[in-house]
Design an enzyme around this catalytic site. Structure first.
Site, PDB file in Angstrom:
ATOM      1  N   LYS A 244      48.903  48.471  45.466  1.00 28.84           N
ATOM      2  CA  LYS A 244      48.996  47.419  44.441  1.00 28.84           C
ATOM      3  C   LYS A 244      49.946  47.919  43.366  1.00 28.84           C
ATOM      4  CE  LYS A 244      45.703  44.404  42.683  1.00 28.84           C
ATOM      5  NZ  LYS A 244      46.231  43.119  43.108  1.00 28.84           N
TER       6      LYS A 244
HETATM    7  N1  PMP Z   1      47.092  40.164  48.332  1.00 28.13           N
HETATM    8  C1  PMP Z   1      47.671  40.408  47.144  1.00 28.13           C
HETATM    9  C2  PMP Z   1      49.149  40.527  47.072  1.00 28.13           C
HETATM   10  C3  PMP Z   1      46.888  40.534  45.984  1.00 28.13           C
HETATM   11  O1  PMP Z   1      47.445  40.772  44.803  1.00 28.13           O
HETATM   12  C4  PMP Z   1      45.483  40.388  46.097  1.00 28.13           C
HETATM   13  C5  PMP Z   1      44.608  40.476  44.867  1.00 28.13           C
HETATM   14  N2  PMP Z   1      44.224  41.779  44.598  1.00 28.13           N
HETATM   15  C6  PMP Z   1      44.929  40.153  47.372  1.00 28.13           C
HETATM   16  C7  PMP Z   1      45.777  40.051  48.461  1.00 28.13           C
HETATM   17  C8  PMP Z   1      43.441  40.067  47.567  1.00 28.13           C
HETATM   18  O2  PMP Z   1      42.892  41.348  47.474  1.00 28.13           O
HETATM   19  P1  PMP Z   1      41.405  41.593  46.960  1.00 28.13           P
HETATM   20  O3  PMP Z   1      40.534  40.732  47.785  1.00 28.13           O
HETATM   21  O4  PMP Z   1      41.154  43.041  47.199  1.00 28.13           O
HETATM   22  O5  PMP Z   1      41.378  41.216  45.531  1.00 28.13           O
END
Ligand code: PMP
Length: 307
Positions: free
Chosen positions: A155
């Site tokens: 991230k």
């Molecule tokens: N893809 C991206 C690019 C994101 O930013 C997120 C949000 N964190 C997600 C998928 C979903 O991930 P999560 O369920 O861990 O929040």
């Protein structure tokens, strides 16, 4: 508004958690972050943080990609977060944002031999996507960042320019969100959400090698669908045209939670209303995440004393 932040090793008033315009992370996007939700459970008068440990484990993996070595374990970061939330004293849903970045005030694009900074703050939070019960999405003309360019499984702050380009192009064209294709032309994910569709009665989601974030909500939904509905999830490449003809589709993410897609580029699914599988998954997910299903209480960390 948040009142406090964890910054430079201690909890300080939010106004004291400031950086210079010269900060490396601000200039070059050399940072990574997490997004975590805490749900207020009125009945139990408790604030539950959803999958706290898993979020900090992913945070440390993102840090590793960027040569950010933090002096804390995932468990310690979780403890700091709980302390911060107790100081805020929330009795409403909140969003927690851990952020690690290169803090040096220098010119020079690199990741090594730099100072690592850590901040954690939180804010009261409602919906991320207004149209959670019925989004109209398009397929973006932008492509998802490639693993060999900027790894999507981290991230990484700088990589969110890709997400911002995808989201703004969609919203400014009248859609609610967009799906983005990977470099091979297969569906990757939404701008900040993972993607699922229902085909021939079971769930299908893009595989990890389609340049997706390894979503924690995605993981939760795969388990909940199987355990609670007997629905298996196939992880495989998805063609763009399959999204036009599937039975139902939805987005998952900490922000978006579980959001129904009801139309793809002006092609409605069925009646154009939220389908039964998505509707049921939303109920199951909210029960689990908000601490109402004892079977999944291990996913919910209570913030306040149980006494
Ligand atoms: N893809 C991206 C690019 C994101 O930013 C997120 C949000 N964190 C997600 C998928 C979903 O991930 P999560 O369920 O861990 O929040």
């Amino acid at each position: 508004m948040a009142q406090y932040a964890f910054f430079r090793g201690q909890i300080v008033p939010i106004n004291e958690a400031k950086v210079s315009v010269m900060t490396h992370g601000l200039n070059y996007g050399t940072g990574c972050f997490e997004g975590i939700r805490a749900y207020w459970n009125e009945e139990q008068e408790q604030l539950f943080v959803f999958r706290l440990q898993e979020h900090f484990e992913r945070f440390l993996r993102s840090c590793r990609i960027l040569h950010i070595d933090l002096p804390y374990s995932a468990t310690e970061l979780g403890q700091i977060t709980l302390e911060l939330l107790r100081r805020e004293g929330y009795q409403e849903d909140a969003y927690i944002r851990p952020l690690a970045f290169k803090g040096d005030e220098i010119i020079g694009v690199k990741l090594h031999d730099l100072t690592n900074e850590l901040a954690i703050y939180s804010t009261p939070f409602g919906r991320y996507l207004e149209e959670e019960e019925g989004a109209h999405v398009c397929i973006s003309s932008w492509r998802r960042v490639d693993d060999n360019a900027v790894p999507a499984r981290g991230k990484i702050t700088g990589a969110y320019v890709n997400s911002a380009l995808v989201n703004s192009a969609a919203v400014l064209s009248g859609y609610n969100e967009a799906l983005v294709l990977d470099q091979h032309g297969h569906i990757s994910e939404g701008s900040a959400e993972n993607f699922f569709m229902v085909r021939h009665g079971h769930l299908v989601t893009p595989p990890l090698h389609s340049d997706i974030l390894e979503g924690i909500t995605r993981d939760s939904i795969i388990e909940l669908a199987l355990e609670e509905m007997g629905l298996k999830t196939e992880q495989r490449s998805i063609d763009r045209s399959e999204v036009y003809i599937c039975e139902e589709a939805f987005l998952t993410g900490t922000g978006v939670q579980v959001a129904a897609i009801v139309k793809v580029e002006h092609r409605p699914f069925g009646s154009g209303e939220m389908g039964p599988v998505v509707a049921r998954l939303r109920e199951i997910y909210f029960d689990a995440a908000q601490g109402r299903n004892s079977k999944y209480r291990h996913w919910c960390t209570p913030v306040y004393d149980l006494g």
